[in-house]
Write a protein that holds these residues in place. Structure first.
Motif, PDB file in Angstrom:
ATOM      1  N   ASP A  84    -106.199  21.835  12.855  1.00  0.00           N
ATOM      2  CA  ASP A  84    -106.579  21.247  11.562  1.00  0.00           C
ATOM      3  C   ASP A  84    -105.340  20.804  10.785  1.00  0.00           C
ATOM      4  O   ASP A  84    -105.341  19.749  10.137  1.00  0.00           O
ATOM      5  CB  ASP A  84    -107.377  22.274  10.756  1.00  0.00           C
ATOM      6  N   HIS A  85    -104.278  21.600  10.870  1.00  0.00           N
ATOM      7  CA  HIS A  85    -103.040  21.237  10.171  1.00  0.00           C
ATOM      8  C   HIS A  85    -102.462  19.941  10.746  1.00  0.00           C
ATOM      9  O   HIS A  85    -102.085  19.037   9.988  1.00  0.00           O
ATOM     10  CB  HIS A  85    -102.036  22.389  10.294  1.00  0.00           C
ATOM     11  N   SER A 103    -104.137  25.478  13.453  1.00  0.00           N
ATOM     12  CA  SER A 103    -102.993  24.586  13.635  1.00  0.00           C
ATOM     13  C   SER A 103    -103.482  23.190  14.035  1.00  0.00           C
ATOM     14  O   SER A 103    -102.871  22.186  13.656  1.00  0.00           O
ATOM     15  CB  SER A 103    -102.004  25.145  14.649  1.00  0.00           C
ATOM     16  N   PRO A 144    -100.366  16.222   0.517  1.00  0.00           N
ATOM     17  CA  PRO A 144    -101.188  16.318   1.724  1.00  0.00           C
ATOM     18  C   PRO A 144    -102.382  17.243   1.529  1.00  0.00           C
ATOM     19  O   PRO A 144    -102.309  18.219   0.793  1.00  0.00           O
ATOM     20  CB  PRO A 144    -100.222  16.883   2.769  1.00  0.00           C
ATOM     21  N   ALA A 145    -103.486  16.910   2.179  1.00  0.00           N
ATOM     22  CA  ALA A 145    -104.706  17.724   2.096  1.00  0.00           C
ATOM     23  C   ALA A 145    -104.434  19.113   2.660  1.00  0.00           C
ATOM     24  O   ALA A 145    -103.703  19.264   3.628  1.00  0.00           O
ATOM     25  CB  ALA A 145    -105.827  17.054   2.875  1.00  0.00           C
ATOM     26  N   ALA A 146    -105.027  20.126   2.023  1.00  0.00           N
ATOM     27  CA  ALA A 146    -104.851  21.502   2.497  1.00  0.00           C
ATOM     28  C   ALA A 146    -105.570  21.689   3.824  1.00  0.00           C
ATOM     29  O   ALA A 146    -106.699  21.240   3.994  1.00  0.00           O
ATOM     30  CB  ALA A 146    -105.389  22.471   1.460  1.00  0.00           C
ATOM     31  N   SER A 147    -104.914  22.327   4.750  1.00  0.00           N
ATOM     32  CA  SER A 147    -105.506  22.604   6.062  1.00  0.00           C
ATOM     33  C   SER A 147    -105.998  24.045   6.099  1.00  0.00           C
ATOM     34  O   SER A 147    -105.720  24.851   5.210  1.00  0.00           O
ATOM     35  CB  SER A 147    -104.463  22.401   7.154  1.00  0.00           C
ATOM     36  N   ARG A 148    -106.697  24.372   7.173  1.00  0.00           N
ATOM     37  CA  ARG A 148    -107.103  25.769   7.357  1.00  0.00           C
ATOM     38  C   ARG A 148    -105.895  26.679   7.512  1.00  0.00           C
ATOM     39  O   ARG A 148    -105.966  27.871   7.189  1.00  0.00           O
ATOM     40  CB  ARG A 148    -108.031  25.895   8.563  1.00  0.00           C
ATOM     41  N   LEU A 149    -104.798  26.150   7.994  1.00  0.00           N
ATOM     42  CA  LEU A 149    -103.569  26.951   8.066  1.00  0.00           C
ATOM     43  C   LEU A 149    -103.047  27.235   6.653  1.00  0.00           C
ATOM     44  O   LEU A 149    -102.701  28.379   6.325  1.00  0.00           O
ATOM     45  CB  LEU A 149    -102.516  26.214   8.913  1.00  0.00           C
ATOM     46  N   ASP A 150    -102.994  26.181   5.818  1.00  0.00           N
ATOM     47  CA  ASP A 150    -102.600  26.387   4.414  1.00  0.00           C
ATOM     48  C   ASP A 150    -103.498  27.430   3.752  1.00  0.00           C
ATOM     49  O   ASP A 150    -103.021  28.315   3.023  1.00  0.00           O
ATOM     50  CB  ASP A 150    -102.731  25.077   3.623  1.00  0.00           C
ATOM     51  N   LYS A 166    -104.455  16.868   9.786  1.00  0.00           N
ATOM     52  CA  LYS A 166    -104.324  16.486   8.371  1.00  0.00           C
ATOM     53  C   LYS A 166    -102.944  15.914   8.088  1.00  0.00           C
ATOM     54  O   LYS A 166    -102.788  15.057   7.217  1.00  0.00           O
ATOM     55  CB  LYS A 166    -104.607  17.697   7.473  1.00  0.00           C
ATOM     56  N   ARG A 167    -101.921  16.373   8.808  1.00  0.00           N
ATOM     57  CA  ARG A 167    -100.570  15.858   8.600  1.00  0.00           C
ATOM     58  C   ARG A 167    -100.327  14.556   9.356  1.00  0.00           C
ATOM     59  O   ARG A 167     -99.435  13.788   9.006  1.00  0.00           O
ATOM     60  CB  ARG A 167     -99.529  16.896   9.037  1.00  0.00           C
ATOM     61  N   LEU A 194     -94.614  22.941  12.193  1.00  0.00           N
ATOM     62  CA  LEU A 194     -95.569  21.837  12.348  1.00  0.00           C
ATOM     63  C   LEU A 194     -95.296  20.730  11.333  1.00  0.00           C
ATOM     64  O   LEU A 194     -95.394  19.537  11.663  1.00  0.00           O
ATOM     65  CB  LEU A 194     -97.011  22.343  12.211  1.00  0.00           C
TER      66      LEU A 194
END
Lengths: 172, 172
Positions: free
Chosen positions: A49-50, A47, B4-10, A53-54, A23
């Motif tokens: 949310d990822h 994913s 980059p902001a942390a996502s729920r995946l991170d 955010k990206r 991703l």
């Protein structure tokens, strides 16, 4: 000391790291390309949310049978396509054919054969949706001839698959 | 470029990595100590699978309301304690008080307050079960005075908690 056997916990970490690598790479590719993003399979929304955010500010259309995501990860109504993928994917083609910059297909269920069959069916719609050189990240192997497979940017081969839609102007 | 902001995946990756760090450290501590291992909360069986691969041959007792794990990760019947933790934990104390080398408490649900309250209740039983210097890995903060908190061996603070049961022969 021998290398310890991989556990399901090790495997889960590797799968999520592989997904994130794909991703993140796809987001960098997509930053410089216009067009909406589509995710088939919202699941718990990680994913989605990822991706948001990206790729802030980009429209991310989400397709799923129903919404079972964390309340923080529910897409806005006008970008949510609820129902069977086999109905919503062709409907999306009518509106967005050749316009989509990135598709994330995450349609796997517990049944491997059914997951692969569904993904194979959807690949024809994904090919129609993507613009030339658009990116497909998928949790299922990609066999459709419109896609050129790419090596993974990181993580473990065979956990996720990455491909670029071939240009329509070039043969084969 | 900003980070980059942390996502729920991170976040999911960090949580599982933190869990693995704690279990790996606890497994090394437990290798040199006799006694059974206990896991409260089987869930999908990932951490159970991790413990049995890191500590082969050891008895791992598993407590849960019901079995919802992957078919590969279901404990043998004679080590499975099915039912409410508030019933099975005291029953285990009757049989294994002061004998257990390692407890993994993974009792969190969607309700943070209820999870913490349940863990606080169970901590008294875990204290009775563990031998002196036995290890507790928990997904909930550990406040019971019989436990000395330990720094995490890796991962992210506040995602899992690690403690050693104080020796019964030493005051406070």
């Amino acid at each position: 000391m021998s290398f310890p056997a991989a556990s399901r916990l090790d495997s889960a970490i590797r799968r999520l790291e592989t997904l994130r690598s794909c991703l993140d790479w796809a987001a960098i590719e997509t930053e410089r390309r216009s067009g909406p993003i589509m995710e088939f399979g919202l699941g718990n929304g990680r994913s989605y949310d990822h991706l948001r955010k990206r790729l802030p500010g980009r429209d991310i259309h989400v397709f799923d049978r129903r919404v079972a995501a964390h309340p923080d990860c529910i897409p806005p109504k006008h970008l949510l396509w609820l129902g069977d993928f086999r109905t919503t994917a062709p409907a999306a083609v009518e509106r967005y054919a050749g316009q989509v910059a990135l598709i994330h297909g995450d349609v796997g269920s517990g049944d491997d054969a059914a997951s692969q069959a569904l993904s194979n069916e959807l690949a024809a719609f994904w090919s129609e949706l993507l613009k030339d050189e658009g990116i497909l990240v998928s949790d299922q192997p990609i066999g459709h001839p419109d896609f050129a497979l790419l090596p993974l940017p990181g993580g473990e081969a065979g956990r996720y698959y990455l491909a670029r839609r071939r240009s329509r102007s070039q043969p084969g």
